[in-house]
Design a protein around this motif. Sequence first.
Motif, mmCIF file in Angstrom:
data_model
loop_
_atom_site.group_PDB
_atom_site.id
_atom_site.type_symbol
_atom_site.label_atom_id
_atom_site.label_comp_id
_atom_site.label_asym_id
_atom_site.label_seq_id
_atom_site.Cartn_x
_atom_site.Cartn_y
_atom_site.Cartn_z
ATOM 1 N N SER A 304 0.821 -1.219 0.000
ATOM 2 C CA SER A 304 0.000 0.000 0.000
ATOM 3 C C SER A 304 0.851 1.264 0.000
ATOM 4 C CB SER A 304 -0.949 -0.014 1.200
ATOM 5 O OG SER A 304 -0.216 -0.112 2.416
ATOM 6 N N ASP A 305 2.016 1.222 0.670
ATOM 7 C CA ASP A 305 2.884 2.403 0.695
ATOM 8 C C ASP A 305 3.378 2.750 -0.712
ATOM 9 O OD1 ASP A 305 2.597 2.620 3.418
ATOM 10 O OD2 ASP A 305 4.425 1.489 3.875
ATOM 11 N N LEU A 306 3.653 1.718 -1.513
ATOM 12 C CA LEU A 306 4.106 1.958 -2.879
ATOM 13 C C LEU A 306 3.027 2.648 -3.702
ATOM 14 C CD1 LEU A 306 6.524 1.313 -4.826
ATOM 15 C CD2 LEU A 306 5.203 -0.663 -5.556
ATOM 16 N N LEU A 307 1.782 2.244 -3.527
ATOM 17 C CA LEU A 307 0.689 2.865 -4.267
ATOM 18 C C LEU A 307 0.465 4.306 -3.819
ATOM 19 C CD1 LEU A 307 -1.868 -0.088 -4.417
ATOM 20 C CD2 LEU A 307 -0.219 0.641 -6.151
ATOM 21 N N THR A 308 0.619 4.558 -2.528
ATOM 22 C CA THR A 308 0.493 5.930 -2.029
ATOM 23 C C THR A 308 1.572 6.824 -2.638
ATOM 24 O OG1 THR A 308 -0.429 5.117 0.055
ATOM 25 C CG2 THR A 308 0.440 7.362 0.039
ATOM 26 N N LEU A 309 2.788 6.279 -2.714
ATOM 27 C CA LEU A 309 3.885 7.037 -3.321
ATOM 28 C C LEU A 309 3.609 7.308 -4.791
ATOM 29 C CD1 LEU A 309 6.707 8.281 -3.144
ATOM 30 C CD2 LEU A 309 7.649 5.997 -3.604
ATOM 31 N N ARG A 310 3.048 6.335 -5.486
ATOM 32 C CA ARG A 310 2.726 6.537 -6.900
ATOM 33 C C ARG A 310 1.741 7.685 -7.079
ATOM 34 N NH1 ARG A 310 2.723 4.728 -12.017
ATOM 35 N NH2 ARG A 310 0.791 4.847 -13.203
ATOM 36 N N LEU A 311 0.758 7.765 -6.213
ATOM 37 C CA LEU A 311 -0.203 8.857 -6.298
ATOM 38 C C LEU A 311 0.473 10.199 -6.071
ATOM 39 C CD1 LEU A 311 -3.067 9.926 -6.540
ATOM 40 C CD2 LEU A 311 -3.404 9.425 -4.116
ATOM 41 N N ALA A 312 1.355 10.255 -5.074
ATOM 42 C CA ALA A 312 2.054 11.509 -4.789
ATOM 43 C C ALA A 312 2.931 11.930 -5.968
ATOM 44 C CB ALA A 312 2.901 11.353 -3.526
ATOM 45 N N GLU A 313 3.645 10.970 -6.562
ATOM 46 C CA GLU A 313 4.502 11.295 -7.705
ATOM 47 C C GLU A 313 3.669 11.738 -8.911
ATOM 48 O OE1 GLU A 313 7.680 11.463 -7.796
ATOM 49 O OE2 GLU A 313 8.497 10.242 -6.187
ATOM 50 N N THR A 314 2.508 11.122 -9.108
ATOM 51 C CA THR A 314 1.631 11.539 -10.201
ATOM 52 C C THR A 314 1.169 12.976 -9.994
ATOM 53 O OG1 THR A 314 0.860 9.279 -10.576
ATOM 54 C CG2 THR A 314 -0.544 11.054 -11.382
ATOM 55 N N GLY A 315 0.841 13.327 -8.743
ATOM 56 C CA GLY A 315 0.456 14.699 -8.445
ATOM 57 C C GLY A 315 1.572 15.680 -8.745
ATOM 58 N N VAL A 316 2.795 15.307 -8.424
ATOM 59 C CA VAL A 316 3.946 16.159 -8.725
ATOM 60 C C VAL A 316 4.098 16.345 -10.234
ATOM 61 C CG1 VAL A 316 6.474 16.286 -8.652
ATOM 62 C CG2 VAL A 316 5.193 15.641 -6.609
ATOM 63 N N GLY A 317 3.945 15.246 -10.976
ATOM 64 C CA GLY A 317 4.047 15.343 -12.436
ATOM 65 C C GLY A 317 2.974 16.228 -13.035
ATOM 66 N N ALA A 318 1.743 16.099 -12.530
ATOM 67 C CA ALA A 318 0.649 16.940 -13.022
ATOM 68 C C ALA A 318 0.910 18.407 -12.691
ATOM 69 C CB ALA A 318 -0.672 16.483 -12.417
ATOM 70 N N LEU A 319 1.452 18.659 -11.507
ATOM 71 C CA LEU A 319 1.778 20.039 -11.133
ATOM 72 C C LEU A 319 2.878 20.596 -12.033
ATOM 73 C CD1 LEU A 319 1.500 22.461 -9.231
ATOM 74 C CD2 LEU A 319 3.141 21.343 -7.688
ATOM 75 N N GLY A 320 3.886 19.779 -12.344
ATOM 76 C CA GLY A 320 4.947 20.229 -13.244
ATOM 77 C C GLY A 320 4.409 20.598 -14.610
ATOM 78 N N ALA A 321 3.499 19.775 -15.142
ATOM 79 C CA ALA A 321 2.906 20.079 -16.441
ATOM 80 C C ALA A 321 2.076 21.353 -16.376
ATOM 81 C CB ALA A 321 2.045 18.909 -16.904
ATOM 82 N N ALA A 322 1.312 21.526 -15.297
ATOM 83 C CA ALA A 322 0.473 22.716 -15.155
ATOM 84 C C ALA A 322 1.320 23.986 -15.092
ATOM 85 C CB ALA A 322 -0.397 22.589 -13.909
ATOM 86 N N LEU A 323 2.381 23.962 -14.297
ATOM 87 C CA LEU A 323 3.246 25.138 -14.196
ATOM 88 C C LEU A 323 3.902 25.457 -15.537
ATOM 89 C CD1 LEU A 323 4.958 24.456 -10.740
ATOM 90 C CD2 LEU A 323 3.191 26.158 -11.249
ATOM 91 N N ALA A 324 4.288 24.407 -16.257
ATOM 92 C CA ALA A 324 4.950 24.625 -17.545
ATOM 93 C C ALA A 324 4.022 25.301 -18.543
ATOM 94 C CB ALA A 324 5.467 23.292 -18.101
ATOM 95 N N VAL A 325 2.761 24.827 -18.658
ATOM 96 C CA VAL A 325 1.867 25.405 -19.660
ATOM 97 C C VAL A 325 1.342 26.771 -19.239
ATOM 98 C CG1 VAL A 325 1.181 23.168 -20.569
ATOM 99 C CG2 VAL A 325 -0.157 24.192 -18.736
ATOM 100 N N LEU A 326 1.358 27.058 -17.943
ATOM 101 C CA LEU A 326 0.892 28.364 -17.479
ATOM 102 C C LEU A 326 1.974 29.434 -17.547
ATOM 103 C CD1 LEU A 326 -1.232 27.323 -14.356
ATOM 104 C CD2 LEU A 326 -2.101 28.212 -16.527
#
Length: 501
Positions: A304-326
């Motif tokens: 379960s810890d691995l899946l939680t980490l995956r969610l956090a990393e996905t959020g970071v990636g989405a934030l990186g994409a959002a900042l880049a396009v903005l």
Amino acid sequence: MLKRMFVAPDPGRLRLRSAARSVLGIGLAVAVCGAAGHSLVAAITGGLAALLALFTVTDTTVRAQMVTTALLPAVGFPVLAAAAVLHDHPVGRGLVFAAVVGAGVYARRWGPRGHSLGVFAFMTFFAAQFLHTVPGRLPELYAAIALSLAASSTVRFGVWCYERRLPAAVPPAPPGGRGLARATTRQAIQATAGSAFALVVGQLLSEQRWYWAVGATWWIFVNTTSRGETLVRGFRRTLGTVIGIVVGLLVAVPLHGAPVPTVALIAVSVFGIFYTAAVSYTWMMLAVTLMATLLYGLLGVLDSDLLTLRLAETGVGALGAALAVLLVLPVTTHATTDAWIQRALRCVHHCTAEAAARLAGHPTADPAPHVAALEPLLGRVRLSLSPLVHPLSPLRARKARARQVLALLDDCAREVRGLASIAADPEASHDARLTAACQRVEAAVEALTTPHGTPEAAAAVALAHPTAAEPALVHLHGLERALAELSAPLRSSPRAPLIDA
């Protein structure tokens, strides 16, 4: 979301056939790797290579698809070697990964082949991090990739090559331009910037799984052109990952990597990836997340810890994409929406003109290629308008009009498909009224796509018509009505423009 997946049109059952064929191709690839005595890691690498070849190679002809598939190792093998050599050198690894991201996005300017090779290069580097590839494994991994591509190609181009019976459709290309005006140049810069952010922050979260953040940023940029599209795609990726993690906790974790049920569920996930990709990014990400979770179960590292980490990393990636396009060379939604709508409408006109000519007895007239080209164009329109029709969009009036545009364009496509099917019938008779109706359709399209068009000019074609017994005229009159109704949402007041949203 459920309705979009299960009720979405699937002309010719192409999504169904593609998904079923992909399961067979990837299954054969993994089986061949196993029969050759390769390790589990090599078999997974080969399976991923087969998946990428089947998913990303989208050239317009079978011959071009075969050439692109044959070229995949030319970019994948050097990238895999670089990733393996730099495995224990974080700084060099990060710089090379960022360069692969930029080059992979920039390659999209060379059309479907450039896109496929860029994706394969990126995912080869990504898979090397996922499987902790070191130089000593390279010979086995090269052999597994080559075997897998050969096996999946045997299924795609030999056993079940249904594309040979389909008309070649030219995928819609983004608007041209030079330098930073080109979509690929701008996106390469944005993706590199977003991936650099994701890499740094992802490393802070986990020195082992940081690549998830970079992968999320990369895939969010695929097939998007405006900041609105990218932001919506980032939201859908995160939502799909959340749902996929919940499903993984309920399904994958209790299996503890048991081979038979895990492999069966991986096959289901692969089918879901291919079947839902064209209609729901959220559903596709659910399937991708579940597949990755099951693969981690096979590798014996799932919890379960691995899946939680995956969610956090996905959020970071989405934030990186959002900042880049903005913040980096932003492009608003209105810069792309109008062009895609105009191209879709002109394609409708070409379909109509070719169908009418075919019914008039011209032997070389053929609406089929234009009908095939219309589907991807409508897909681009839907993607461009997705920020406005998103459930969380606060612009209610624009949302309503955007939905009206999409519904009317779908009506146009339905009428055009019906007209083309009638024109394909050698027994169909020509009615002299077809020419006049086709001219009215042309006038409506011109009124909607020219800068000086007016609602009155577009609506002028919607004169009352008597009920026509001729089936072709029924479709043409339905097309006229849909085009006339489009004049209202497309030519609304400047205070609340649809395409300038």
